[in-house]
Scaffold this motif. Structure first.
Motif, PDB file in Angstrom:
ATOM      1  N   HIS A 118      11.323   5.735  -3.016  1.00 17.17           N
ATOM      2  CA  HIS A 118      10.683   6.981  -3.450  1.00 17.17           C
ATOM      3  C   HIS A 118       9.679   7.517  -2.440  1.00 17.17           C
ATOM      4  N   ASP A 119       9.505   6.850  -1.317  1.00 18.46           N
ATOM      5  CA  ASP A 119       8.443   7.222  -0.383  1.00 18.46           C
ATOM      6  C   ASP A 119       8.609   8.612   0.213  1.00 18.46           C
ATOM      7  N   TRP A 120       9.809   9.166   0.122  1.00 19.31           N
ATOM      8  CA  TRP A 120      10.009  10.517   0.640  1.00 19.31           C
ATOM      9  C   TRP A 120       9.016  11.502   0.015  1.00 19.31           C
ATOM     10  N   ALA A 121       8.672  11.280  -1.258  1.00 23.64           N
ATOM     11  CA  ALA A 121       7.738  12.191  -1.926  1.00 23.64           C
ATOM     12  C   ALA A 121       6.350  12.105  -1.303  1.00 23.64           C
ATOM     13  N   GLY A 122       5.945  10.884  -0.936  1.00 28.77           N
ATOM     14  CA  GLY A 122       4.657  10.718  -0.273  1.00 28.77           C
ATOM     15  C   GLY A 122       4.623  11.373   1.094  1.00 28.77           C
ATOM     16  N   TRP A 123       5.707  11.236   1.843  1.00 26.59           N
ATOM     17  CA  TRP A 123       5.769  11.878   3.155  1.00 26.59           C
ATOM     18  C   TRP A 123       5.818  13.401   3.010  1.00 26.59           C
ATOM     19  N   ALA A 124       6.501  13.873   1.977  1.00 25.50           N
ATOM     20  CA  ALA A 124       6.595  15.324   1.764  1.00 25.50           C
ATOM     21  C   ALA A 124       5.221  15.933   1.506  1.00 25.50           C
ATOM     22  N   ALA A 125       4.334  15.145   0.911  1.00 30.01           N
ATOM     23  CA  ALA A 125       2.995  15.645   0.607  1.00 30.01           C
ATOM     24  C   ALA A 125       2.038  15.523   1.794  1.00 30.01           C
ATOM     25  N   ALA A 126       2.451  14.808   2.833  1.00 26.77           N
ATOM     26  CA  ALA A 126       1.593  14.576   3.991  1.00 26.77           C
ATOM     27  C   ALA A 126       1.647  15.761   4.954  1.00 26.77           C
ATOM     28  N   LYS A 127       0.637  15.833   5.815  1.00 28.91           N
ATOM     29  CA  LYS A 127       0.605  16.848   6.856  1.00 28.91           C
ATOM     30  C   LYS A 127       1.276  16.271   8.098  1.00 28.91           C
ATOM     31  N   ILE A 128       2.564  16.498   8.229  1.00 27.50           N
ATOM     32  CA  ILE A 128       3.348  15.904   9.313  1.00 27.50           C
ATOM     33  C   ILE A 128       3.310  16.822  10.537  1.00 27.50           C
ATOM     34  N   PRO A 129       2.834  16.334  11.663  1.00 31.10           N
ATOM     35  CA  PRO A 129       2.802  17.169  12.872  1.00 31.10           C
ATOM     36  C   PRO A 129       4.205  17.651  13.255  1.00 31.10           C
ATOM     37  N   ASP A 130       4.269  18.817  13.858  1.00 23.41           N
ATOM     38  CA  ASP A 130       5.550  19.423  14.194  1.00 23.41           C
ATOM     39  C   ASP A 130       6.346  18.637  15.228  1.00 23.41           C
ATOM     40  N   ASP A 131       5.677  17.751  15.974  1.00 23.96           N
ATOM     41  CA  ASP A 131       6.389  17.013  17.021  1.00 23.96           C
ATOM     42  C   ASP A 131       6.872  15.640  16.559  1.00 23.96           C
ATOM     43  N   LYS A 132       6.738  15.338  15.267  1.00 24.51           N
ATOM     44  CA  LYS A 132       7.173  14.044  14.753  1.00 24.51           C
ATOM     45  C   LYS A 132       8.629  14.096  14.289  1.00 24.51           C
ATOM     46  N   ILE A 133       9.365  13.043  14.626  1.00 27.57           N
ATOM     47  CA  ILE A 133      10.748  12.873  14.164  1.00 27.57           C
ATOM     48  C   ILE A 133      10.759  11.722  13.167  1.00 27.57           C
ATOM     49  N   PHE A 134      11.461  11.895  12.054  1.00 25.88           N
ATOM     50  CA  PHE A 134      11.518  10.852  11.035  1.00 25.88           C
ATOM     51  C   PHE A 134      12.857  10.130  11.098  1.00 25.88           C
ATOM     52  N   ASP A 171      15.169  17.686   4.229  1.00 24.92           N
ATOM     53  CA  ASP A 171      14.472  18.713   3.454  1.00 24.92           C
ATOM     54  C   ASP A 171      12.981  18.760   3.804  1.00 24.92           C
ATOM     55  N   ILE A 172      12.434  17.627   4.234  1.00 29.28           N
ATOM     56  CA  ILE A 172      11.000  17.550   4.524  1.00 29.28           C
ATOM     57  C   ILE A 172      10.676  18.072   5.917  1.00 29.28           C
ATOM     58  N   VAL A 173      11.428  17.638   6.921  1.00 28.56           N
ATOM     59  CA  VAL A 173      11.069  17.980   8.307  1.00 28.56           C
ATOM     60  C   VAL A 173      12.125  18.810   9.030  1.00 28.56           C
ATOM     61  N   LEU A 183       0.449   8.693  10.961  1.00 28.47           N
ATOM     62  CA  LEU A 183       0.865   9.878  11.705  1.00 28.47           C
ATOM     63  C   LEU A 183      -0.050  10.175  12.880  1.00 28.47           C
ATOM     64  N   GLY A 184      -1.196   9.506  12.935  1.00 34.33           N
ATOM     65  CA  GLY A 184      -2.088   9.652  14.074  1.00 34.33           C
ATOM     66  C   GLY A 184      -1.699   8.794  15.264  1.00 34.33           C
ATOM     67  N   ALA A 185      -0.709   7.921  15.088  1.00 34.60           N
ATOM     68  CA  ALA A 185      -0.226   7.099  16.199  1.00 34.60           C
ATOM     69  C   ALA A 185       0.568   7.967  17.170  1.00 34.60           C
ATOM     70  N   LYS A 186       0.528   7.632  18.444  1.00 37.97           N
ATOM     71  CA  LYS A 186       1.127   8.455  19.486  1.00 37.97           C
ATOM     72  C   LYS A 186       2.644   8.575  19.404  1.00 37.97           C
ATOM     73  N   PRO A 187       3.407   7.515  19.070  1.00 35.22           N
ATOM     74  CA  PRO A 187       4.870   7.621  19.117  1.00 35.22           C
ATOM     75  C   PRO A 187       5.392   8.827  18.344  1.00 35.22           C
ATOM     76  N   VAL A 224       0.845  -1.191   0.000  1.00 34.35           N
ATOM     77  CA  VAL A 224       0.000   0.000   0.000  1.00 34.35           C
ATOM     78  C   VAL A 224       0.884   1.246   0.000  1.00 34.35           C
ATOM     79  N   GLU A 225       0.461   2.244  -0.764  1.00 34.39           N
ATOM     80  CA  GLU A 225       1.274   3.444  -0.920  1.00 34.39           C
ATOM     81  C   GLU A 225       1.244   4.306   0.341  1.00 34.39           C
ATOM     82  N   VAL A 226       2.371   4.979   0.583  1.00 31.67           N
ATOM     83  CA  VAL A 226       2.474   5.892   1.724  1.00 31.67           C
ATOM     84  C   VAL A 226       1.371   6.932   1.679  1.00 31.67           C
ATOM     85  N   GLU A 227       1.070   7.441   0.488  1.00 30.79           N
ATOM     86  CA  GLU A 227       0.066   8.491   0.374  1.00 30.79           C
ATOM     87  C   GLU A 227      -1.291   8.057   0.951  1.00 30.79           C
TER      88      GLU A 227
END
Length: 380
Positions: free
Chosen positions: A289-305, A332-334, A271-275, A261-264
C-alpha cells in the motif's frame, strides 16, 4: 535512467549463488585454505552465467548478482582495513522481539542469517582495490556478451555499514559514519567511472528504525536518518545523481514487520538523498500500500521510481497482471517516463540465504518482465 517508449525492468541486485561458488565463498570468509584461482574462476563464470540468464529472461538493467560477495555489507572487511572479527551484541528486529514464538521457530528452522561479525577496532582505510577491480572487470566482460540496456553494481550506504559493523574505535557515531563514507567513496567513484550505475543499498533508512534504532522515538530516528543521508550525499559528491540509484528496504525476511516505519514518516528524508532513482518495496503484504504514501509526498521532478513489483520472500509467483497493476499505480504518481519495474529486495542478500528457491526466482523475474510489457501496452 528515464525512458520514453516502454517500462524498463531491473532488480535489486543479489541473486542466488551456485552451490560450488557458495562453498568456496563460505570457506574463504572463514579464513580456510582455499584455492584462490579456483575461487576467482568460479566467480567469473558465475557472473557470466547470471548476466546471461538475466538477459535471456528479458531484464533490461542487469547486475553481477553480487556473486563475489558473502553479504551485501559484510564483504567490506576483505577490502577495508580496521575491521576485526569479534563478538558484539546484535540488535534483533523489534517485530521478532514482540513475537518470540515466531522468532524461536525461525532460529530452530535455520532460517536466520549467520555471518561472521566484523567490528571496527582501528582506523578505516580502503587498502585492497583488487576485489573491486575484479568485480568491475567481470561485469564488463559479461555485459560484452549480451544485449541489455545497462548494468549496475551494488555498494552499501555508510549507514548500513555502521549497522552491520559496530564501532569500537571512533569517538562517536557521527565520526564513524564520516569515516565509512570517506572510505566507501573509493568504491562509489570506481563503479561509476567504470560505466555502471551505482546502486546504494540503504536499509538503514527503513529497517534501521526497528533494528539498530528501535529504542528511539520516531523523531529521534528521523534525526539519525537525516545525518545518514547527509553523510551519504557527501560521499557521492563527485558522481552525477543520474548515475546513482538507491534501494530503500525494511528487511528482506519473512516476518510480521509490524514495526516497519511508515513511508509517510520517512519520505522527505529519503527523497533528500542524492541518487535520482529510488528502488522501494511495493509488493510484500506490509508495503503493497506504500504507493499512497509516496503519492502524498513532495517528489522532486528529477526522481525516478522503481517499485518492487515482485516479493522476494515468498515462492508465490506473481501473476503478470498483478505486476502490471503495481507498475501502473506508480506511473499514476510520477508519470510513465519516470517509472521502472523492480523487485522488493535481492534473492540472495547473504550468500546461501534466501526464502525463494533459485528456479522460482527466475520464474518471478519472467513475470516481472511480462508485467512490464502489459503495463507498457496500457501506457503507450
Amino acid at each position: 535512467m528515464p525512458q520514453t517508449d516502454r517500462i524498463l525492468t531491473t532488480h535489486v541486485g543479489s541473486l542466488p549463488r551456485p552451490e560450488q561458488l557458495l562453498d568456496l565463498l563460505n570457506a574463504d570468509d572463514r579464513g580456510e585454505d582455499v584455492d584462490q584461482q579456483l575461487l576467482a574462476d568460479t566467480v567469473r563464470d558465475a557472473v557470466r552465467d547470471q548476466v546471461r540468464q538475466q538477459a535471456e529472461v528479458g531484464i533490461d538493467v542487469v547486475s553481477d548478482g553480487e556473486m563475489s560477495k558473502i553479504g551485501y555489507a559484510t564483504y567490506l572487511r576483505h577490502r577495508i582495513s580496521g575491521f576485526e572479527i569479534g563478538d558484539a551484541p546484535r540488535a534483533t528486529p523489534a517485530d521478532l522481539d514482540k513475537y518470540p514464538e515466531y522468532r524461536d521457530r525461525l532460529h530452530a528452522s535455520g532460517d536466520t542469517v549467520a555471518y561472521l561479525r566484523p567490528i571496527c577496532r582501528a582506523e578505516l582505510a580502503y587498502v585492497d582495490r583488487g576485489p573491486l577491480q575484479t568485480d568491475l572487470e567481470n561485469l564488463t566482460a559479461a555485459l560484452g556478451e549480451v544485449q541489455v540496456t545497462g548494468g549496475f553494481m551494488n555498494a552499501p550506504s555508510p549507514g548500513i555499514v555502521a549497522l552491520f559493523q559496530p564501532n569500537e574505535f571512533y569517538p562517536d557515531e557521527d565520526s564513524y559514519l564520516t569515516a565509512i563514507a570517506e572510505t566507501m567513496k573509493t568504491e562509489y567513484d570506481a563503479i561509476v567511472a567504470a560505466g555502471f550505475a551505482l546502486q546504494i543499498d540503504a536499509p538503514d533508512l527503513g529497517m534501521g528504525r526497528h533494528n539498530k534504532f528501535k529504542d528511539l522515538s520516531d523523531a529521534d530516528f528521523l534525526k539519525r536518518a537525516e545525518v545518514q543521508v547527509e553523510v551519504l550525499n557527501h560521499a557521492l559528491r563527485d558522481v552525477p545523481a543520474d548515475q546513482v540509484r538507491m534501494h530503500l528496504c525494511w528487511g528482506n525476511y519473512e516476518g510480521p514487520h509490524t514495526f516497519d516505519v511508515e513511508v509517510e514518516k520517512i519520505a522527505d528524508v529519503v527523497l533528500g538523498a542524492k541518487p535520482s532513482t529510488l528502488l522501494c518495496e511495493a509488493a510484500n503484504p506490509r508495503h503493497g500500500h506504500d504507493w499512497a504514501g509516496w503519492a502524498a509526498a513532495k517528489i522532486p521532478d528529477d526522481k525516478i521510481f522503481c517499485p518492487g513489483v515482485i516479493d522476494t520472500t515468498t515462492n508465490f509467483v506473481e501473476h503478470p497482471g498483478l505486476v502490471a497493476e503495481r507498475i501502473l499505480r506508480y506511473a499514476d504518481i510520477v508519470g510513465r517516463e519516470r517509472v521502472m519495474a523492480g523487485t522488493d529486495c535481492g534473492f540472495g542478500t547473504f550468500a546461501g540465504w534466501g526464502g525463494v528457491v533459485p528456479e522460482l526466482a527466475w520464474e518471478k523475474m519472467r513475470s516481472l518482465v511480462r508485467g512490464a510489457e502489459i503495463a507498457t501496452e496500457k501506457l503507450w
